[in-house]
Design an enzyme around this catalytic site. Structure first.
Site: not given
Ligand code: AMP
Length: 109
Positions: A3, A29, A84, A97, A99
């Site tokens: 994960c 993010d 989400n 998570h 945002h």
């Molecule tokens: P979700 O679409 O709600 O699952 O959001 C996942 C978020 O994680 C997205 O906004 C991505 O830009 C962010 N994300 C993915 N990989 C990383 C990472 N390694 N570090 C920080 N944010 C990330």
């Protein structure tokens, strides 16, 4: 467990950490959709809101207090909190998570 956010919380993958305590981590993010875009995760692996159990009640309450503290520390006057749920709900990372978004929002998360 493979994960991404568990690996970030264990520091196996680096992130730009905003705030941390025993139960939660907040980090920027990687692809910000707003002037201020931070993700907040519980360190406990919970896939999504769908998998929440009644035993998580206190943890989820603490999560919102943790978010409130970050917003206060960062002097955010107003903000959005988005969660989400499931692929169909726009969730790509299967670790619960939130945002936290503030300032100009360029894209829907
Ligand atoms: P979700 O679409 O709600 O699952 O959001 C996942 C978020 O994680 C997205 O906004 C991505 O830009 C962010 N994300 C993915 N990989 C990383 C990472 N390694 N570090 C920080 N944010 C990330």
């Amino acid at each position: 467990m493979d994960c991404l956010f568990c690996k970030i919380s264990k520091k196996e993958i680096s992130s730009d950490i905003v705030c941390e305590n025993d139960n939660f981590l907040a980090f920027k993010d990687i692809n910000p959709k707003a002037d201020f875009h931070t993700l907040i995760i519980p360190k406990k692996h919970i896939e999504s809101i769908k998998e929440l159990q009644s035993e998580d009640k206190e943890l989820i309450g603490e999560m919102f207090l943790f978010i409130k503290e970050i917003a206060r520390d960062k002097n955010l006057k107003g903000y959005k909190i988005a969660i989400n749920v499931g692929k169909e709900g726009g969730q790509f990372v299967e670790h619960l998570h939130a945002h936290l978004l503030a300032g100009e929002i360029k894209e829907v998360v």
